[in-house]
Scaffold this motif. Sequence first.
Motif, PDB file in Angstrom:
ATOM      1  N   PHE A   1      81.605  68.054 119.217  1.00 56.10           N
ATOM      2  CA  PHE A   1      82.903  67.782 119.840  1.00 56.10           C
ATOM      3  C   PHE A   1      82.747  67.664 121.356  1.00 56.10           C
ATOM      4  O   PHE A   1      82.016  68.435 121.974  1.00 56.10           O
ATOM      5  CB  PHE A   1      83.906  68.899 119.530  1.00 56.10           C
ATOM      6  N   ALA A   2      83.449  66.690 121.920  1.00 56.52           N
ATOM      7  CA  ALA A   2      83.594  66.557 123.371  1.00 56.52           C
ATOM      8  C   ALA A   2      85.086  66.652 123.658  1.00 56.52           C
ATOM      9  O   ALA A   2      85.864  65.834 123.173  1.00 56.52           O
ATOM     10  CB  ALA A   2      83.037  65.220 123.856  1.00 56.52           C
ATOM     11  N   VAL A   3      85.479  67.665 124.416  1.00 58.80           N
ATOM     12  CA  VAL A   3      86.902  67.969 124.587  1.00 58.80           C
ATOM     13  C   VAL A   3      87.338  67.635 126.013  1.00 58.80           C
ATOM     14  O   VAL A   3      86.793  68.187 126.975  1.00 58.80           O
ATOM     15  CB  VAL A   3      87.182  69.456 124.286  1.00 58.80           C
ATOM     16  N   GLY A   4      88.311  66.737 126.147  1.00 55.52           N
ATOM     17  CA  GLY A   4      88.798  66.331 127.459  1.00 55.52           C
ATOM     18  C   GLY A   4      90.082  67.035 127.846  1.00 55.52           C
ATOM     19  O   GLY A   4      90.713  67.718 127.032  1.00 55.52           O
ATOM     20  N   GLU A   5      90.479  66.811 129.105  1.00 58.33           N
ATOM     21  CA  GLU A   5      91.670  67.491 129.616  1.00 58.33           C
ATOM     22  C   GLU A   5      92.913  66.611 129.603  1.00 58.33           C
ATOM     23  O   GLU A   5      94.012  67.106 129.865  1.00 58.33           O
ATOM     24  CB  GLU A   5      91.428  67.986 131.043  1.00 58.33           C
ATOM     25  N   VAL A   6      92.764  65.298 129.321  1.00 60.20           N
ATOM     26  CA  VAL A   6      93.943  64.433 129.248  1.00 60.20           C
ATOM     27  C   VAL A   6      94.389  64.389 127.795  1.00 60.20           C
ATOM     28  O   VAL A   6      94.201  63.408 127.072  1.00 60.20           O
ATOM     29  CB  VAL A   6      93.631  63.027 129.791  1.00 60.20           C
ATOM     30  N   ALA A   7      94.964  65.485 127.343  1.00 58.64           N
ATOM     31  CA  ALA A   7      95.373  65.658 125.948  1.00 58.64           C
ATOM     32  C   ALA A   7      96.488  66.690 125.903  1.00 58.64           C
ATOM     33  O   ALA A   7      96.763  67.373 126.895  1.00 58.64           O
ATOM     34  CB  ALA A   7      94.182  66.109 125.106  1.00 58.64           C
TER      35      ALA A   7
ATOM     36  N   ALA B   1      85.472  62.735 120.024  1.00 56.03           N
ATOM     37  CA  ALA B   1      85.944  62.741 121.415  1.00 56.03           C
ATOM     38  C   ALA B   1      87.446  62.997 121.410  1.00 56.03           C
ATOM     39  O   ALA B   1      88.219  62.212 120.860  1.00 56.03           O
ATOM     40  CB  ALA B   1      85.629  61.412 122.093  1.00 56.03           C
ATOM     41  N   ILE B   2      87.855  64.107 122.032  1.00 52.90           N
ATOM     42  CA  ILE B   2      89.263  64.510 122.038  1.00 52.90           C
ATOM     43  C   ILE B   2      89.808  64.369 123.454  1.00 52.90           C
ATOM     44  O   ILE B   2      89.224  64.882 124.412  1.00 52.90           O
ATOM     45  CB  ILE B   2      89.418  65.961 121.556  1.00 52.90           C
ATOM     46  N   GLY B   3      90.945  63.686 123.580  1.00 49.26           N
ATOM     47  CA  GLY B   3      91.562  63.503 124.892  1.00 49.26           C
ATOM     48  C   GLY B   3      91.291  62.104 125.420  1.00 49.26           C
ATOM     49  O   GLY B   3      90.226  61.524 125.167  1.00 49.26           O
ATOM     50  N   ALA B   4      92.232  61.561 126.194  1.00 52.06           N
ATOM     51  CA  ALA B   4      92.094  60.193 126.705  1.00 52.06           C
ATOM     52  C   ALA B   4      90.880  60.047 127.610  1.00 52.06           C
ATOM     53  O   ALA B   4      90.236  58.993 127.634  1.00 52.06           O
ATOM     54  CB  ALA B   4      93.361  59.799 127.459  1.00 52.06           C
ATOM     55  N   ASP B   5      90.546  61.105 128.376  1.00 50.84           N
ATOM     56  CA  ASP B   5      89.379  61.012 129.255  1.00 50.84           C
ATOM     57  C   ASP B   5      88.077  61.017 128.448  1.00 50.84           C
ATOM     58  O   ASP B   5      87.177  60.223 128.707  1.00 50.84           O
ATOM     59  CB  ASP B   5      89.373  62.138 130.292  1.00 50.84           C
ATOM     60  N   ALA B   6      87.982  61.862 127.443  1.00 51.61           N
ATOM     61  CA  ALA B   6      86.781  61.883 126.593  1.00 51.61           C
ATOM     62  C   ALA B   6      86.641  60.569 125.827  1.00 51.61           C
ATOM     63  O   ALA B   6      85.539  60.024 125.697  1.00 51.61           O
ATOM     64  CB  ALA B   6      86.836  63.067 125.623  1.00 51.61           C
ATOM     65  N   VAL B   7      87.768  60.065 125.328  1.00 54.86           N
ATOM     66  CA  VAL B   7      87.736  58.774 124.627  1.00 54.86           C
ATOM     67  C   VAL B   7      87.243  57.681 125.577  1.00 54.86           C
ATOM     68  O   VAL B   7      86.474  56.796 125.190  1.00 54.86           O
ATOM     69  CB  VAL B   7      89.138  58.436 124.084  1.00 54.86           C
ATOM     70  N   TYR B   8      87.658  57.758 126.844  1.00 55.57           N
ATOM     71  CA  TYR B   8      87.205  56.769 127.829  1.00 55.57           C
ATOM     72  C   TYR B   8      85.688  56.871 128.038  1.00 55.57           C
ATOM     73  O   TYR B   8      84.985  55.859 128.028  1.00 55.57           O
ATOM     74  CB  TYR B   8      87.926  56.993 129.156  1.00 55.57           C
ATOM     75  N   TYR B   9      85.165  58.066 128.187  1.00 52.93           N
ATOM     76  CA  TYR B   9      83.725  58.216 128.401  1.00 52.93           C
ATOM     77  C   TYR B   9      82.923  57.722 127.195  1.00 52.93           C
ATOM     78  O   TYR B   9      81.826  57.218 127.328  1.00 52.93           O
ATOM     79  CB  TYR B   9      83.387  59.677 128.685  1.00 52.93           C
ATOM     80  N   TYR B  10      83.475  57.885 125.997  1.00 53.11           N
ATOM     81  CA  TYR B  10      82.772  57.498 124.768  1.00 53.11           C
ATOM     82  C   TYR B  10      83.213  56.123 124.256  1.00 53.11           C
ATOM     83  O   TYR B  10      82.958  55.786 123.096  1.00 53.11           O
ATOM     84  CB  TYR B  10      83.027  58.541 123.670  1.00 53.11           C
ATOM     85  N   ARG B  11      83.844  55.333 125.097  1.00 51.60           N
ATOM     86  CA  ARG B  11      84.456  54.086 124.629  1.00 51.60           C
ATOM     87  C   ARG B  11      83.456  53.134 124.004  1.00 51.60           C
ATOM     88  O   ARG B  11      83.797  52.368 123.099  1.00 51.60           O
ATOM     89  CB  ARG B  11      85.191  53.396 125.785  1.00 51.60           C
ATOM     90  N   ASP B  12      82.215  53.134 124.452  1.00 52.17           N
ATOM     91  CA  ASP B  12      81.226  52.192 123.930  1.00 52.17           C
ATOM     92  C   ASP B  12      80.158  52.879 123.069  1.00 52.17           C
ATOM     93  O   ASP B  12      79.122  52.274 122.778  1.00 52.17           O
ATOM     94  CB  ASP B  12      80.525  51.469 125.095  1.00 52.17           C
ATOM     95  N   VAL B  13      80.391  54.115 122.686  1.00 48.99           N
ATOM     96  CA  VAL B  13      79.373  54.869 121.951  1.00 48.99           C
ATOM     97  C   VAL B  13      79.646  54.769 120.446  1.00 48.99           C
ATOM     98  O   VAL B  13      80.729  55.151 119.995  1.00 48.99           O
ATOM     99  CB  VAL B  13      79.370  56.347 122.380  1.00 48.99           C
ATOM    100  N   PRO B  14      78.697  54.235 119.676  1.00 46.95           N
ATOM    101  CA  PRO B  14      78.879  54.178 118.226  1.00 46.95           C
ATOM    102  C   PRO B  14      78.978  55.584 117.629  1.00 46.95           C
ATOM    103  O   PRO B  14      78.591  56.570 118.248  1.00 46.95           O
ATOM    104  CB  PRO B  14      77.600  53.474 117.745  1.00 46.95           C
ATOM    105  N   ARG B  15      79.450  55.653 116.415  1.00 40.18           N
ATOM    106  CA  ARG B  15      79.600  56.914 115.685  1.00 40.18           C
ATOM    107  C   ARG B  15      80.424  57.916 116.498  1.00 40.18           C
ATOM    108  O   ARG B  15      80.062  59.092 116.661  1.00 40.18           O
ATOM    109  CB  ARG B  15      78.236  57.503 115.345  1.00 40.18           C
ATOM    110  N   THR B  16      81.520  57.449 117.039  1.00 38.18           N
ATOM    111  CA  THR B  16      82.436  58.335 117.751  1.00 38.18           C
ATOM    112  C   THR B  16      83.803  58.286 117.082  1.00 38.18           C
ATOM    113  O   THR B  16      84.380  57.201 116.908  1.00 38.18           O
ATOM    114  CB  THR B  16      82.594  57.910 119.225  1.00 38.18           C
ATOM    115  N   ALA B  17      84.308  59.450 116.713  1.00 36.35           N
ATOM    116  CA  ALA B  17      85.680  59.553 116.212  1.00 36.35           C
ATOM    117  C   ALA B  17      86.575  59.849 117.401  1.00 36.35           C
ATOM    118  O   ALA B  17      86.455  60.905 118.021  1.00 36.35           O
ATOM    119  CB  ALA B  17      85.783  60.662 115.170  1.00 36.35           C
TER     120      ALA B  17
END
Length: 443
Positions: free
Chosen positions: A312-318, A384-400
């Motif tokens: 899990f990668a947990v962001g703060e924009v959530a 990837a949880i949170g809009a910021d984490a989703v942004y960092y993982y935007r191009d990473v395969p196998r990311t929920a």
Amino acid sequence: MKIGQAVSEILAEGQDALQSQIAETRNLIYSSPATLAYNSPGAEGYGVKRAGLSIPGSVMLIVSPGCCGRNTSELSERPEYRQRFFYLTMDETDLITGRHLTKIPEAVEEMIAFLPEKPSVIMICITCVDALLGTDMDRVCRKAEAAAGVPVRPCYMYALTREGRKPPMVHVRQSLYDLLEKRQRKVHNANILGFFNGVDQDSELYKLLKSVGVSQIQTLKDCETPEDFYAMAEANFNLVLYLEALPAAEDLYKRLNIPFIQMNQLYQTDKIAAQYEALGRALGVNFDFEADQKQAEAVFSHLKDTASGWQFAVGEVADANPFELALALLREGLQVKTIYGTVVSEYWPWLTKIAALDPEVRIMDNTAPEMMAYRPDTSVPTVAIGADAVYYYRDVPRTAKVAWRNSRQPFGFEGVKKFVQAIEEAIVSVNLKKGKGGEDEGI
């Protein structure tokens, strides 16, 4: 604080070192989460502009250079905000002399003459320009109110003060609730303060309050008329669910003698239970939430199976505090690799508990300039949880990808259940896509 420090390293350096390092790095920041919101407290979600128009029938005068009002044009397209925004554009002379302040009462009178019905409230939204000029907006609003004959209140779209003692979203809450006037309190009435987008009405919080006779529960979001808003002054108590509403609740206690109780948006099920027990003691009642707690614990247990092999990668924009949410996941036996967020001393107890469960959890300060070149770990499937984490993982395969930003704020055990459901749906979707041989891009 260095980028990507293990939580154990941060703890070893101590709180004093943390505060010192934060102060040293504040000369240059990378505002990645803020940039996702166009770097303006009024640009996205319930920023200053939407928040300032929470009272039905209210309108807003934006006093600013033309560039500061550009984001409002998109907001004005929404049916609920049409003909509710007005502009007083500042020119170069205004910027230097503050001449624009003398035009505000006249502009307010023009608004009233133009509108088919008198507005319930006129909000004056000013920008960083007046922060730098040191404008006394309370005085300006009093003058405009005398000219207009309707309540006029200020709200501040000061990006400069977002990290300060009283950021714009704190102040706009105080401005709005300052309109309430003393009324006879009713024993069956209560207000929920904190979230402009309201609270998920599926939350057991409503059911529990109604079970002990609190039949009228009001939020700003659910006010349909100005009278609905002014009736919030009849509440027997205020329930504060978000810290930014605390100064407004304190004001209401001093002015209208409405007591308040603070609760937090949490994801640790035993802590949620402890909050309800504390609320029950404050109200002199016992809440029956055992079934709700067991359901939340069951879905967390199921997630452990679904998310086996995922990190899990947990962001703060959530809709959560990233450190509390990460701790909740770790306590359920899940693997948290990274937390994106700014560590402050208030979070120290959570850091201590996180380190006890996994001292190698990495903390990425979203404001650090080094984050411009940051690339996440791609070796393990990640939630990837949170809009910021989703942004960092935007191009990473196998990311929920789970942004976890809801139209209404999740709360309590029901919030846990919906959070877990969102994660499981994201993981299943990624697995299905991979199984079908489609592009492995996550969702």
